[in-house]
Structures are given as structure tokens and as C-alpha cells.
Design a protein around this motif. Structure first.
Motif, PDB file in Angstrom:
ATOM      1  N   VAL A  71      45.645  29.870  20.484  1.00  0.00           N
ATOM      2  CA  VAL A  71      45.846  31.047  19.655  1.00  0.00           C
ATOM      3  C   VAL A  71      46.983  31.875  20.241  1.00  0.00           C
ATOM      4  CG1 VAL A  71      44.116  32.392  20.921  1.00  0.00           C
ATOM      5  CG2 VAL A  71      44.645  32.979  18.542  1.00  0.00           C
ATOM      6  N   GLN A  72      47.669  32.596  19.392  1.00  0.00           N
ATOM      7  CA  GLN A  72      48.734  33.471  19.870  1.00  0.00           C
ATOM      8  C   GLN A  72      48.152  34.752  20.440  1.00  0.00           C
ATOM      9  OE1 GLN A  72      51.436  33.970  16.535  1.00  0.00           O
ATOM     10  NE2 GLN A  72      52.749  32.338  17.322  1.00  0.00           N
ATOM     11  N   ALA A  73      48.896  35.362  21.326  1.00  0.00           N
ATOM     12  CA  ALA A  73      48.481  36.648  21.888  1.00  0.00           C
ATOM     13  C   ALA A  73      48.207  37.635  20.754  1.00  0.00           C
ATOM     14  CB  ALA A  73      49.565  37.187  22.810  1.00  0.00           C
ATOM     15  N   GLY A  74      47.128  38.387  20.907  1.00  0.00           N
ATOM     16  CA  GLY A  74      46.712  39.315  19.873  1.00  0.00           C
ATOM     17  C   GLY A  74      45.753  38.725  18.872  1.00  0.00           C
ATOM     18  N   GLY A  75      45.579  37.420  18.928  1.00  0.00           N
ATOM     19  CA  GLY A  75      44.704  36.736  17.993  1.00  0.00           C
ATOM     20  C   GLY A  75      43.246  36.766  18.411  1.00  0.00           C
ATOM     21  N   SER A  76      42.438  36.051  17.654  1.00  0.00           N
ATOM     22  CA  SER A  76      40.989  36.057  17.863  1.00  0.00           C
ATOM     23  C   SER A  76      40.433  34.643  17.851  1.00  0.00           C
ATOM     24  CB  SER A  76      40.298  36.869  16.760  1.00  0.00           C
ATOM     25  OG  SER A  76      40.721  38.205  16.763  1.00  0.00           O
ATOM     26  N   LEU A  77      39.339  34.485  18.544  1.00  0.00           N
ATOM     27  CA  LEU A  77      38.568  33.246  18.521  1.00  0.00           C
ATOM     28  C   LEU A  77      37.097  33.607  18.641  1.00  0.00           C
ATOM     29  CD1 LEU A  77      40.424  30.731  20.912  1.00  0.00           C
ATOM     30  CD2 LEU A  77      40.119  30.476  18.444  1.00  0.00           C
ATOM     31  N   ARG A  78      36.254  32.743  18.100  1.00  0.00           N
ATOM     32  CA  ARG A  78      34.818  32.891  18.308  1.00  0.00           C
ATOM     33  C   ARG A  78      34.309  31.625  18.983  1.00  0.00           C
ATOM     34  NH1 ARG A  78      30.329  34.446  13.815  1.00  0.00           N
ATOM     35  NH2 ARG A  78      31.406  36.442  13.991  1.00  0.00           N
ATOM     36  N   LEU A  79      33.750  31.782  20.146  1.00  0.00           N
ATOM     37  CA  LEU A  79      33.108  30.672  20.845  1.00  0.00           C
ATOM     38  C   LEU A  79      31.637  30.640  20.481  1.00  0.00           C
ATOM     39  CD1 LEU A  79      34.666  30.987  24.414  1.00  0.00           C
ATOM     40  CD2 LEU A  79      35.593  29.872  22.375  1.00  0.00           C
ATOM     41  N   SER A  80      31.104  29.430  20.426  1.00  0.00           N
ATOM     42  CA  SER A  80      29.691  29.240  20.152  1.00  0.00           C
ATOM     43  C   SER A  80      29.065  28.411  21.263  1.00  0.00           C
ATOM     44  CB  SER A  80      29.493  28.507  18.822  1.00  0.00           C
ATOM     45  OG  SER A  80      30.048  29.231  17.747  1.00  0.00           O
ATOM     46  N   CYS A  81      27.807  28.637  21.490  1.00  0.00           N
ATOM     47  CA  CYS A  81      27.065  27.846  22.471  1.00  0.00           C
ATOM     48  C   CYS A  81      25.706  27.525  21.863  1.00  0.00           C
ATOM     49  CB  CYS A  81      26.916  28.620  23.768  1.00  0.00           C
ATOM     50  SG  CYS A  81      25.956  27.771  25.046  1.00  0.00           S
ATOM     51  N   ALA A  82      25.466  26.247  21.678  1.00  0.00           N
ATOM     52  CA  ALA A  82      24.210  25.788  21.106  1.00  0.00           C
ATOM     53  C   ALA A  82      23.284  25.318  22.218  1.00  0.00           C
ATOM     54  CB  ALA A  82      24.470  24.655  20.129  1.00  0.00           C
ATOM     55  N   ALA A  83      22.055  25.776  22.189  1.00  0.00           N
ATOM     56  CA  ALA A  83      21.074  25.410  23.200  1.00  0.00           C
ATOM     57  C   ALA A  83      20.004  24.518  22.597  1.00  0.00           C
ATOM     58  CB  ALA A  83      20.443  26.656  23.788  1.00  0.00           C
TER      59      ALA A  83
END
Length: 121
Positions: free
Chosen positions: A11-23
Motif C-alpha cells: 500500500v502507498q503511504a497514507g493508505g489503509s489496510l485491514r488485517l484479519s486473524c482467524a482462530a
């Protein structure tokens, strides 16, 4: 408990991401969940934790106001919403589960495999 992290990417600086963790394989709602990260050539560091109920969170200073952790105990999921990303956020991000509300790595018994986040300038 098995943990599977996903959602990383470029992603470019200033951008967003959503990480997920499945248990899976345990009583997810009884665990403190944390996110840690490890940048190239650096030690792994604490990012954020969330209490079993989701009612309490604690962030490392360098992500306060930019990252948000939340969990869905019904789905055995924990998420890390990352906004205003910076190149220095580039790292492998790990989710972890433990029984103590702390940022100490040694207190987290279960770890996911990590997901790479790369922020370009």
C-alpha cells in the motif's frame, strides 16, 4: 489454538489496510489477543492488544490514533484496521493469543504465521 493471519499487502503511504486473524481449536473468547510486528533487521515489537471481551484495548504509542483493533468473538476473529500508514509500518504482522493482558511476547502462547505489510513512500 491455531491462528491464521491475513490481509497484508502493498500500500502507498497514507493508505489503509485491514488485517484479519482467524482462530480455531480453542475458546477464543477467553484469550487476550495481540498484534505484534517485525520489521527487517529488527526485533519483533508489540503493536496492540485487546481483552477477551473486547472492552479494553492498549496501543503502542507509534500506532495510537492510526490503528484500531477489534474482535468478533462469535466469529473467532480479531482485526487490525490500519490507517494513515507510513513506510516505517512495513513489517510482518503477527497475531497472538494469550491469557494475560500484557504486551510481553512471552505471555502469548499461540502465534499466527504472520502477514507481510509493505508501505511504499
Amino acid at each position: 489454538v491455531q491462528l491464521q493471519a491475513s490481509g497484508g499487502g502493498l500500500v502507498q503511504a497514507g493508505g489503509s489496510l485491514r488485517l484479519s486473524c482467524a482462530a480455531s481449536g480453542g475458546t477464543f473468547s477467553s484469550y487476550v489477543m495481540g498484534w505484534f510486528r517485525q520489521a527487517p533487521g529488527k526485533d519483533r515489537e508489540f503493536v496492540v492488544r485487546i481483552s477477551p471481551s473486547g472492552g479494553n484495548t492498549y496501543y503502542a504509542n507509534f500506532v495510537k490514533g492510526r490503528f484500531t483493533i477489534f474482535r468478533d468473538n462469535a466469529k473467532n476473529m480479531v482485526y487490525l484496521e490500519m490507517n494513515s500508514l507510513k513506510p516505517e509500518d512495513t513489517a510482518v504482522y503477527y497475531c497472538a493469543a494469550g491469557g494475560i493482558y500484557t504486551d510481553a511476547e512471552r505471555s502469548y502462547r499461540y502465534w499466527g504465521q504472520g502477514t507481510q505489510v509493505t508501505v511504499s513512500s
